[in-house]
Design a protein around this motif. Sequence first.
Motif, PDB file in Angstrom:
ATOM      1  N   GLN A   1       2.155   4.255  -5.375  1.00 16.43           N
ATOM      2  CA  GLN A   1       2.521   5.046  -6.393  1.00 16.43           C
ATOM      3  C   GLN A   1       3.589   5.213  -6.911  1.00 16.43           C
ATOM      4  OE1 GLN A   1       0.880   6.071  -3.215  1.00 16.43           O
ATOM      5  NE2 GLN A   1      -1.117   5.716  -4.263  1.00 16.43           N
TER       6      GLN A   1
ATOM      7  N   ARG B   1       0.902  -1.275   0.148  1.00 21.06           N
ATOM      8  CA  ARG B   1       0.038   0.144  -0.048  1.00 21.06           C
ATOM      9  C   ARG B   1       0.775   1.281  -0.121  1.00 21.06           C
ATOM     10  NH1 ARG B   1      -5.237  -0.297   1.787  1.00 21.06           N
ATOM     11  NH2 ARG B   1      -5.251   2.038   1.035  1.00 21.06           N
ATOM     12  N   TYR B   2       1.964   1.061   0.804  1.00 22.38           N
ATOM     13  CA  TYR B   2       2.783   2.187   0.857  1.00 22.38           C
ATOM     14  C   TYR B   2       3.555   2.802  -0.632  1.00 22.38           C
ATOM     15  CZ  TYR B   2       6.723   5.455   2.314  1.00 22.38           C
ATOM     16  OH  TYR B   2       7.429   6.492   2.371  1.00 22.38           O
TER      17      TYR B   2
ATOM     18  N   ASP C   1       2.173  13.502   1.906  1.00 19.68           N
ATOM     19  CA  ASP C   1       1.521  13.420   2.955  1.00 19.68           C
ATOM     20  C   ASP C   1       1.112  11.993   3.514  1.00 19.68           C
ATOM     21  OD1 ASP C   1       0.624  16.224   2.986  1.00 19.68           O
ATOM     22  OD2 ASP C   1      -1.319  15.755   2.328  1.00 19.68           O
ATOM     23  N   LYS C   2       1.109  11.191   2.819  1.00 25.02           N
ATOM     24  CA  LYS C   2       1.174   9.649   3.044  1.00 25.02           C
ATOM     25  C   LYS C   2       2.754   9.360   3.650  1.00 25.02           C
ATOM     26  CE  LYS C   2       1.683   6.428   0.189  1.00 25.02           C
ATOM     27  NZ  LYS C   2       1.502   5.418  -1.019  1.00 25.02           N
ATOM     28  N   ALA C   3       3.629   9.771   2.847  1.00 25.89           N
ATOM     29  CA  ALA C   3       5.018   9.323   3.076  1.00 25.89           C
ATOM     30  C   ALA C   3       5.318  10.031   4.568  1.00 25.89           C
ATOM     31  CB  ALA C   3       5.962   9.730   1.924  1.00 25.89           C
TER      32      ALA C   3
ATOM     33  N   ALA D   1      -0.727  14.590  -2.001  1.00 21.22           N
ATOM     34  CA  ALA D   1      -1.176  13.199  -1.467  1.00 21.22           C
ATOM     35  C   ALA D   1      -0.042  12.230  -1.211  1.00 21.22           C
ATOM     36  CB  ALA D   1      -1.989  12.533  -2.331  1.00 21.22           C
ATOM     37  N   VAL D   2       0.950  11.818  -1.920  1.00 17.66           N
ATOM     38  CA  VAL D   2       2.054  11.035  -1.636  1.00 17.66           C
ATOM     39  C   VAL D   2       2.656  11.496  -0.610  1.00 17.66           C
ATOM     40  CG1 VAL D   2       4.097   9.719  -2.672  1.00 17.66           C
ATOM     41  CG2 VAL D   2       1.888  10.138  -4.011  1.00 17.66           C
TER      42      VAL D   2
ATOM     43  N   LEU E   1       3.544  11.082   6.938  1.00 18.68           N
ATOM     44  CA  LEU E   1       2.828  10.490   8.099  1.00 18.68           C
ATOM     45  C   LEU E   1       3.697   9.165   8.622  1.00 18.68           C
ATOM     46  CD1 LEU E   1       0.486  10.225   9.913  1.00 18.68           C
ATOM     47  CD2 LEU E   1      -0.580   8.907   8.242  1.00 18.68           C
ATOM     48  N   VAL E   2       4.136   8.272   7.509  1.00 23.51           N
ATOM     49  CA  VAL E   2       4.739   7.020   7.909  1.00 23.51           C
ATOM     50  C   VAL E   2       6.167   7.265   8.520  1.00 23.51           C
ATOM     51  CG1 VAL E   2       5.711   4.780   6.997  1.00 23.51           C
ATOM     52  CG2 VAL E   2       3.228   5.674   6.189  1.00 23.51           C
TER      53      VAL E   2
END
Length: 272
Positions: A56, A52-53, A142-144, A139-140, A146-147
């Motif tokens: 993209q 999932r990570y 923000d996700k990255a 979006a990428v 956060l992790v």
Amino acid sequence: MTPPPASSGDGASIDEILDANAEGLLYFERFLPLAGRVPGVDVPQYQDVCARYDEQRGLNLGALGDDADAVGAVSAVLADQLEEQIQLRRVLQLRWHGDAGEAVQTYLSAEQEKASQFLASIEDSHQTMCAAVDVLRDAVTDKAELVGGIDIDLVDGKDVDQIDAILVASGVECLPVDRESVFPRLASAFEDLKDRRAAAMSPTSSLPRWPNAAGAGSTPSSFRGCKVRARRSSEHVEPRTPLSEAVWHWWWTFWAVSTSHRSTNSTTAVGR
């Protein structure tokens, strides 16, 4: 209104953004197996989290930005040509009269309306593609981030070894518990156990004292029974050492907490 060119060359690539924050995946590699040992808890697999990570990964925002700029250029050319055709139709209307002139005007007006609608769709596509570059990158990112911002060493202040000790001592896995190896590990996770361990290992310490209803200390009945049986038995009884006192103290602390937890669950079940 024509949007500005897509910022395809600005900022890091998708792969660079993901790589810069991938260390946060260690959190899931270390702690998901521990969470999976709790009965009734459904946790995702570490490989699925990584997939999932990386969803993209390989996305080329530079190419998307270049395509958006190309569509924008086409849109500008079409807009200029349409405007030129509209002006020529107006000149023709002034010079060509009669039925034939009106028929030509009707035909040209219909064709120019179709061209205008087509141009509008091209401009919408251009705006969407330009916005997509920044939206996807944000979006990428923000996700990255956060992790990448996850504390990979602790959960609620407990590290991997401490959580493993808690699981073993809790008995949720229905496995034998080696108290002498588990409870010293528990002591590092709970401050109150550290204090009790220090008290139990003190040269002046005696048997653990439990608070009674009046607030005064009392020896647990199980310990009193051990003392009575020892006095009544003719067998040799090994003297307790400060370390053994500490181990027994940790065990009875855990037993009291477990008993209280089971009593609470039983009361809740009866209430239901």
